[in-house]
Scaffold this motif. Structure first.
Motif, PDB file in Angstrom:
ATOM      1  N   ARG A 244      14.578  17.633   0.936  1.00 53.99           N
ATOM      2  CA  ARG A 244      13.938  16.522   1.649  1.00 53.99           C
ATOM      3  C   ARG A 244      14.697  16.187   2.927  1.00 53.99           C
ATOM      4  O   ARG A 244      14.107  15.949   3.988  1.00 53.99           O
ATOM      5  CB  ARG A 244      13.850  15.309   0.741  1.00 53.99           C
ATOM      6  N   ARG A 247      13.961  18.899   5.502  1.00 52.79           N
ATOM      7  CA  ARG A 247      12.598  18.791   6.032  1.00 52.79           C
ATOM      8  C   ARG A 247      12.449  17.572   6.936  1.00 52.79           C
ATOM      9  O   ARG A 247      11.740  17.621   7.954  1.00 52.79           O
ATOM     10  CB  ARG A 247      11.595  18.715   4.873  1.00 52.79           C
ATOM     11  N   GLU A 248      13.094  16.461   6.579  1.00 55.30           N
ATOM     12  CA  GLU A 248      13.021  15.281   7.446  1.00 55.30           C
ATOM     13  C   GLU A 248      13.691  15.549   8.784  1.00 55.30           C
ATOM     14  O   GLU A 248      13.207  15.099   9.831  1.00 55.30           O
ATOM     15  CB  GLU A 248      13.675  14.082   6.754  1.00 55.30           C
ATOM     16  N   GLU A 250      13.845  18.486  10.249  1.00 54.94           N
ATOM     17  CA  GLU A 250      12.908  19.335  10.986  1.00 54.94           C
ATOM     18  C   GLU A 250      11.739  18.522  11.547  1.00 54.94           C
ATOM     19  O   GLU A 250      11.299  18.733  12.684  1.00 54.94           O
ATOM     20  CB  GLU A 250      12.383  20.443  10.065  1.00 54.94           C
TER      21      GLU A 250
END
Length: 399
Positions: A244, A247-248, A250
């Motif tokens: 997570r 991804r955050e 990115e």
């Protein structure tokens, strides 16, 4: 084995929770709760969803004392957490406090055992004070996706694998005193032992540390399975938190690139719009020039056919007074230059006396000097007028 008290009624369930939270979170002034204004609605939604999913936990507002001695009125979810262990259902009395930085930081979960309960020593998730400190969901808490419902579900699953609370064993009954007069007494009636009640709604297994008899040895396979499940759950939460976070990061980078591209797109659109306006202005100017060219060509053709040479000489007129003066000064200068050249030819051929040549050249040079001086002044005036005209048109180009 004592039964734990049942959880208090939810007083209307989710509807009561909504009414209570709307009133508590809308207060202002000294009685306002110490939460940020931009997250109060999210806190309300978390507690309402918790009351809907677990009716045994209901919101309250109470005084909380921090480790440094500070006291603050905070929200809490008070009640019991249901678990399933060894085929039976139990309820763990617990309090979930929402500290000031919630939900950007995880809540504080405390188990509140009753008098007949004891916390299991060396429990991997609960310390001696009842604080749930090592739960994987609390360690991997991520704002704003983490919530109270998923937290309680995770704790219910983990506590079902390894319950942190046990009931105290009742003390052994005292021995009856021996009577002094050994008179025969009728034997007491035999009472058949009634089966012990089932405490699936509140009781907990007896503590092996306080039991008078050694507990049966646990199956090593079950212990290994339980430990493996806890380890896998912990690893899954850790991997999910790391994924997570990546991804955050990115997504934040993509949002930054998107904002930069949007800004550049606005600049390109503005440039295209200005180029279109300039193209339209040039097209209008071209049309004007072409119309003027057609008029001039028609005029030249007509006057050439008539043979009017005088009209051809008057075809070009000065635009202003300065231009007219410049043309006159230039024409006079060139005429005087031609005259001096003709006198030079005449003196070489002996057609003009030397004294007359000197007097004529001196007079012509004087006139030529004045014409050239006047021409320089007119040129300077034209340059100043041109600069003033460009300065006057500058706001039009800037807009």
């Amino acid at each position: 084995m004592a039964r734990s008290p049942p959880p208090p009624p939810s007083a209307g369930g989710a509807q009561y929770a909504q009414q209570f939270l709307n009133t508590a979170l809308s207060q202002r002034g000294p009685s306002a709760l110490p939460y940020a204004e931009d997250v109060k609605w999210l806190i309300r939604n978390h507690l309402v969803a918790l009351a809907e999913a677990f009716p045994s936990l209901h919101p309250k507002a109470a005084l909380f004392t921090h480790n440094d001695g500070r006291a603050a009125h905070l929200l809490q979810a008070d009640g019991t957490i249901p678990i399933h262990h060894a085929g039976a259902s139990y309820n763990l009395p617990a309090v979930i406090w929402l500290p000031e930085p919630y939900p950007r930081s995880p809540p504080l979960v405390f188990l509140s055992p009753t008098r007949d309960m004891v916390i299991k020593p060396h429990h991997p998730l609960v310390d001696r004070s009842g604080l749930v400190a090592n739960a994987p969901y609390l360690r991997s808490w991520v704002f704003p996706s983490s919530n109270l419902v998923d937290l309680v579900r995770s704790l219910s699953h983990l506590f079902g694998l390894d319950p942190p609370l046990f009931t105290r064993n009742p003390p052994p009954p005292a021995a009856a005193p021996t009577p002094t007069n050994p008179s025969p007494q009728p034997p007491p009636p035999r009472v058949s032992p009634s089966p012990s009640p089932s405490y699936r709604l509140g009781g907990f297994p007896a503590s092996p540390q306080l039991a008078p008899r050694p507990p049966p040895t646990e199956d090593p396979a079950e212990v290994f399975k339980r430990n493996a499940v806890v380890k896998l759950v912990d690893m899954a939460y850790a991997d999910a938190a790391a994924l997570r976070t990546a991804r955050e990061a990115e997504v934040d980078a993509l949002f930054t690139v998107q904002a930069e591209l949007r800004h550049r797109g606005d600049l390109v659109a503005q440039g295209v719009r200005k180029m279109g306006e300039e193209k339209e202005a040039l097209e209008r100017r071209l049309q004007d020039v072409m119309m003027a060219t057609d008029v001039v060509e028609a005029w030249v053709t007509e006057n050439t056919r008539r043979g009017n040479t005088q009209a051809s000489e008057d075809a070009i007129q000065p635009a202003d007074v300065l231009s007219r003066q410049m043309i006159e000064c230039t024409a006079a200068d060139l005429a005087l230059e031609d005259t001096i050249y003709a006198l030079d030819k005449a003196i070489q051929e002996g057609s003009v006396p030397f004294d007359g040549y000197l007097r004529s050249v001196r007079a012509l040079s004087r006139k030529q000097f004045f014409h050239r001086a006047l021409s320089a002044k007119v040129h300077t005036a034209q340059q100043q007028a041109k600069v003033a005209s460009m300065a006057a048109r500058a706001p039009q180009y800037a807009s």
